[in-house]
Design an enzyme around this catalytic site. Structure first.
Site, PDB file in Angstrom:
ATOM      1  N   VAL A 227      36.730  30.662  43.943  1.00  0.00           N
ATOM      2  CA  VAL A 227      35.542  30.974  43.146  1.00  0.00           C
ATOM      3  C   VAL A 227      35.008  32.411  44.089  1.00  0.00           C
ATOM      4  O   VAL A 227      34.344  32.044  45.009  1.00  0.00           O
ATOM      5  CB  VAL A 227      34.714  29.729  43.290  1.00  0.00           C
ATOM      6  CG1 VAL A 227      33.368  30.100  42.192  1.00  0.00           C
ATOM      7  CG2 VAL A 227      35.471  28.675  42.540  1.00  0.00           C
ATOM      8  N   PHE A 228      35.234  33.327  43.447  1.00  0.00           N
ATOM      9  CA  PHE A 228      34.937  34.495  44.057  1.00  0.00           C
ATOM     10  C   PHE A 228      33.806  35.500  43.507  1.00  0.00           C
ATOM     11  O   PHE A 228      32.858  35.727  43.870  1.00  0.00           O
ATOM     12  CB  PHE A 228      36.043  35.678  44.357  1.00  0.00           C
ATOM     13  CG  PHE A 228      36.026  36.806  44.951  1.00  0.00           C
ATOM     14  CD1 PHE A 228      35.692  37.002  46.411  1.00  0.00           C
ATOM     15  CD2 PHE A 228      36.052  38.030  44.391  1.00  0.00           C
ATOM     16  CE1 PHE A 228      35.623  38.229  47.002  1.00  0.00           C
ATOM     17  CE2 PHE A 228      35.600  39.580  44.752  1.00  0.00           C
ATOM     18  CZ  PHE A 228      35.615  39.285  46.296  1.00  0.00           C
ATOM     19  N   SER A 229      34.274  35.902  42.264  1.00  0.00           N
ATOM     20  CA  SER A 229      33.350  37.054  41.445  1.00  0.00           C
ATOM     21  C   SER A 229      32.094  36.455  41.186  1.00  0.00           C
ATOM     22  O   SER A 229      31.778  35.270  40.741  1.00  0.00           O
ATOM     23  CB  SER A 229      33.999  37.522  40.335  1.00  0.00           C
ATOM     24  OG  SER A 229      35.452  38.093  40.730  1.00  0.00           O
TER      25      SER A 229
ATOM     26  N   ALA B 197      32.930  43.643  44.083  1.00  0.00           N
ATOM     27  CA  ALA B 197      33.991  44.669  44.721  1.00  0.00           C
ATOM     28  C   ALA B 197      33.228  45.094  45.996  1.00  0.00           C
ATOM     29  O   ALA B 197      34.339  45.437  47.004  1.00  0.00           O
ATOM     30  CB  ALA B 197      34.094  46.003  43.653  1.00  0.00           C
TER      31      ALA B 197
ATOM     32  N   ASN C  44      53.873  52.755  20.011  1.00  0.00           N
ATOM     33  CA  ASN C  44      54.146  54.186  19.266  1.00  0.00           C
ATOM     34  C   ASN C  44      55.525  54.315  18.684  1.00  0.00           C
ATOM     35  O   ASN C  44      55.836  55.027  17.700  1.00  0.00           O
ATOM     36  CB  ASN C  44      54.001  55.001  20.538  1.00  0.00           C
ATOM     37  CG  ASN C  44      52.361  55.353  20.540  1.00  0.00           C
ATOM     38  OD1 ASN C  44      51.677  55.629  19.640  1.00  0.00           O
ATOM     39  ND2 ASN C  44      52.051  55.496  21.747  1.00  0.00           N
TER      40      ASN C  44
ATOM     41  N   VAL D 211      57.367  51.641  17.355  1.00  0.00           N
ATOM     42  CA  VAL D 211      57.348  50.883  16.191  1.00  0.00           C
ATOM     43  C   VAL D 211      56.625  51.663  15.135  1.00  0.00           C
ATOM     44  O   VAL D 211      56.888  51.610  13.907  1.00  0.00           O
ATOM     45  CB  VAL D 211      56.763  49.511  16.408  1.00  0.00           C
ATOM     46  CG1 VAL D 211      56.480  48.730  14.940  1.00  0.00           C
ATOM     47  CG2 VAL D 211      57.586  48.671  17.337  1.00  0.00           C
TER      48      VAL D 211
ATOM     49  N   PHE E 241      41.849  43.047  36.972  1.00  0.00           N
ATOM     50  CA  PHE E 241      41.432  41.650  37.665  1.00  0.00           C
ATOM     51  C   PHE E 241      42.201  41.577  38.781  1.00  0.00           C
ATOM     52  O   PHE E 241      42.880  42.501  39.051  1.00  0.00           O
ATOM     53  CB  PHE E 241      41.555  40.492  36.668  1.00  0.00           C
ATOM     54  CG  PHE E 241      42.993  39.894  36.730  1.00  0.00           C
ATOM     55  CD1 PHE E 241      43.173  38.746  36.022  1.00  0.00           C
ATOM     56  CD2 PHE E 241      44.181  40.699  36.799  1.00  0.00           C
ATOM     57  CE1 PHE E 241      44.372  37.906  35.894  1.00  0.00           C
ATOM     58  CE2 PHE E 241      45.465  40.265  36.677  1.00  0.00           C
ATOM     59  CZ  PHE E 241      45.474  38.663  36.313  1.00  0.00           C
ATOM     60  N   ASP E 242      41.704  40.607  39.841  1.00  0.00           N
ATOM     61  CA  ASP E 242      42.273  40.423  40.969  1.00  0.00           C
ATOM     62  C   ASP E 242      42.269  41.932  41.801  1.00  0.00           C
ATOM     63  O   ASP E 242      42.950  42.066  42.774  1.00  0.00           O
ATOM     64  CB  ASP E 242      43.995  40.092  40.789  1.00  0.00           C
ATOM     65  CG  ASP E 242      44.691  39.492  42.172  1.00  0.00           C
ATOM     66  OD1 ASP E 242      44.414  38.256  42.316  1.00  0.00           O
ATOM     67  OD2 ASP E 242      45.391  40.206  42.631  1.00  0.00           O
TER      68      ASP E 242
ATOM     69  N   GLY F 146      40.305  45.016  41.131  1.00  0.00           N
ATOM     70  CA  GLY F 146      40.309  46.344  40.092  1.00  0.00           C
ATOM     71  C   GLY F 146      41.123  47.389  40.914  1.00  0.00           C
ATOM     72  O   GLY F 146      40.587  47.744  41.902  1.00  0.00           O
TER      73      GLY F 146
END
Length: 427
Positions: free
Chosen positions: A136-138, A144, A369, A371, A395-396, A398
Site C-alpha cells: 500500500v504505497f501510492s 513519486a 496499423n 490489421v 504504474f510500478d 512511472g
C-alpha cells in the site's frame, strides 16, 4: 560461455505455469467482462476472478512467491520472470491479482523478523483459501517524490500510543489492498510517516512500513478502514486498486515491519525487483500481440491475390514486434540474473521496465496499423491489448516520474562503471 538455455528446473517451472495459465486464464476475460456487464458494478469484475485465484493457491502459485528458505516454494527472480511472462501471454487482470500478492509480500520477505515471518506468512503457505497481500504505497496526491528532501512526504501518518500505532490517511492504486470483500487484504504493507521519529524536513527518516491485517481491521471500529470507491480503469479491468481511508486505525506495535528511516529503502528495493517483472509483463503482451497478428496476416487477403504476410509493409511490422519481444526478454533475463549480484543490477531492472513497457505499447499499435480499421472492432483483441499495455509505462514507478530518474541517479554516482554488469568490474 554465454548460454540462454533454461535449466531443467527452470524449464519445468515454465512448462507447469504455461499449462496452468492455458487451463485457467484463457477464459478469464469472458468471465469478468460478463460479470461486470451484468451487474453494472466495477468491483464485481474483480470478485468474479476469486475462483481462478483459488486455483492458483491450490497450484502453489502463491506459495511460490515466498522463498524456499522462508517456508515457501519460490526461487530466484528469473523464475518469477518466467511465471509473469507465461501469465501475461494469456491474460492480464486475473494474472495481476495473483502477482500483486507477491508484490505485497516482498517487503515482509525483505525486512520481516523471524517472528513476523512465522506469524504473517501462515495463510499463504497452507495451499487453501484465497489469501491476499498488498503493498500500500501510492496516495491520491501523488507519491513519486515521497522521499525528496524538504518535501511533505507521505500524507498517511502513524503515531505511537502505548503499545499501538494509530494510522490516518488515504491510499489509492494498491493492488489487492481491500481484499475480496472491502474489509482488507490478509496483509497490507502500508507506507507511512511516523510522527516525531525524525526532524520534520527529513521525510525519508520518518518513512516506515507497518503491517495491517484483516484481524486488525476487524478489531477496530468499522469507520477506521473504509473503501471510498473503486476507480474504473481503461485496462486491467478486473483488478482491485481502490481509494481507501485509514481513520484512527490501531494496530499492535509488533506490526512495525520497517522502522522509520528504513521504510524507504525497503520499498525502493521492492520496486527494483518488480521493475524487471513489469518488463516480463511487456514480453507477455507482445507475445499475445505477435501471435494474433501473425494468424491474421497468414489468413487474410483483404481483396488481394495473396495473404497479407506476403506484403512487405505487413511483414516489416511483424518483424518489429517480434524483435522487440525477443530483445525485451533477453534484457529481463539479464536484469533478473544481475539483481542482487552486481553493484548496478538495479539499473538493468529499471531499463527492462522502461524498454519492455514502452515496447509493448508500440507493438500493439504496430499490430493495429498492420490489421487496419478492422482492429478497431471490439471483436478483435487489439483494443483490449492496448488498454492493458498502456498502464505498463505508468504504474510500478512511472517511467518519466520515477524510473528514468533512478537511472539518472545511477549514472551520476561517483565511480559508476557502465559496463560492469556485462564484463565485470574495471574491464
Amino acid at each position: 560461455m554465454i548460454d540462454f538455455q533454461l535449466s531443467p528446473e527452470q524449464l519445468a517451472v515454465r512448462n507447469a505455469v504455461r499449462g496452468w495459465a492455458k487451463a485457467h486464464l484463457t477464459t478469464a476475460r469472458s468471465v469478468y467482462e460478463g460479470q461486470g456487464a451484468s451487474s453494472g458494478k466495477w468491483e464485481d469484475r474483480f470478485r468474479s476472478t476469486q475462483p481462478i485465484y483459488a486455483e492458483a493457491v491450490k497450484a502453489g502459485l502463491i506459495k511460490a512467491q515466498i522463498p524456499k528458505e522462508l517456508g515457501g516454494a519460490g526461487g530466484p527472480l528469473i523464475e518469477a520472470a518466467l511465471v509473469v511472462e507465461e501469465f501475461y501471454a494469456v491474460e492480464t487482470s486475473a494474472s495481476l491479482t495473483i502477482l500483486g500478492t507477491g508484490l505485497g509480500l516482498t517487503p515482509l520477505i525483505m525486512a520481516g523478523s523471524p517472528a513476523q515471518h512465522e506469524k504473517f506468512f501462515k495463510p499463504f503457505l497452507t495451499g487453501t483459501g484465497t489469501p491476499m497481500a498488498s503493498l500500500v504505497f501510492s496516495e491520491p496526491g501523488g507519491s513519486a517524490n515521497f522521499a525528496e528532501k524538504g518535501a511533505p512526504g507521505f500524507q498517511t501518518i502513524a503515531r505511537m500510543e502505548g503499545e499501538q500505532y494509530v494510522i490516518n490517511g488515504e491510499k489509492i492504486w494498491a493492488t489487492n489492498c481491500s481484499g475480496w470483500d472491502d474489509r482488507g487484504a490478509d496483509i497490507q504493507c502500508v507506507l507511512c510517516r511516523v510522527v516525531g521519529s525524525a526532524p520534520a524536513e527529513d521525510v525519508r527518516g520518518q518513512t516506515a512500513i507497518i503491517i495491517v491485517t484483516r484481524e486488525d481491521i476487524a478489531a477496530n471500529d468499522p469507520s477506521a478502514y473504509q473503501v471510498l470507491y473503486h476507480p474504473e480503469t481503461i485496462g486491467h479491468s478486473a483488478v482491485n486498486g481502490p481509494h481507501l481511508r485509514f481513520k484512527e486505525l490501531r494496530v499492535p506495535k509488533s506490526n512495525l515491519l520497517a522502522p522509520p528511516g528504513k521504510g524507504a529503502d525497503v520499498v525502493e528495493m521492492t520496486f527494483t525487483a518488480s521493475a524487471a517483472l513489469v518488463g516480463a509483463m511487456g514480453v507477455g503482451i507482445m507475445r499475445q500481440t505477435f501471435d494474433r497478428a501473425l494468424i491474421w496476416a497468414k489468413a487474410e487477403k483483404r481483396g488481394s491475390q495473396e495473404t497479407m504476410i506476403q506484403k512487405q509493409s505487413v511483414a516489416d511490422l511483424l518483424i518489429r514486434i517480434k524483435t522487440r519481444c525477443e530483445a525485451t526478454r533477453a534484457l529481463v533475463w539479464k536484469a533478473a540474473h544481475c539483481f542482487g549480484r552486481t553493484r548496478y543490477g538495479a539499473e538493468l531492472c529499471y531499463e527492462a521496465k522502461i524498454f519492455g513497457s514502452e515496447s509493448a505499447v508500440e507493438s500493439v499499435m504496430d499490430a493495429i496499423n498492420l490489421v487496419g480499421v478492422s482492429a478497431y472492432s471490439s471483436k478483435q483483441p487489439f483494443g483490449d491489448l492496448l488498454n492493458d499495455a498502456v498502464v505498463l509505462p505508468i504504474f510500478d514507478g512511472g517511467n518519466v516520474g520515477v524510473r528514468r530518474r533512478q537511472i539518472e541517479s545511477i549514472f551520476a554516482s561517483e565511480g559508476y562503471d557502465p559496463w560492469e554488469t556485462t564484463f565485470g568490474p574495471n574491464q
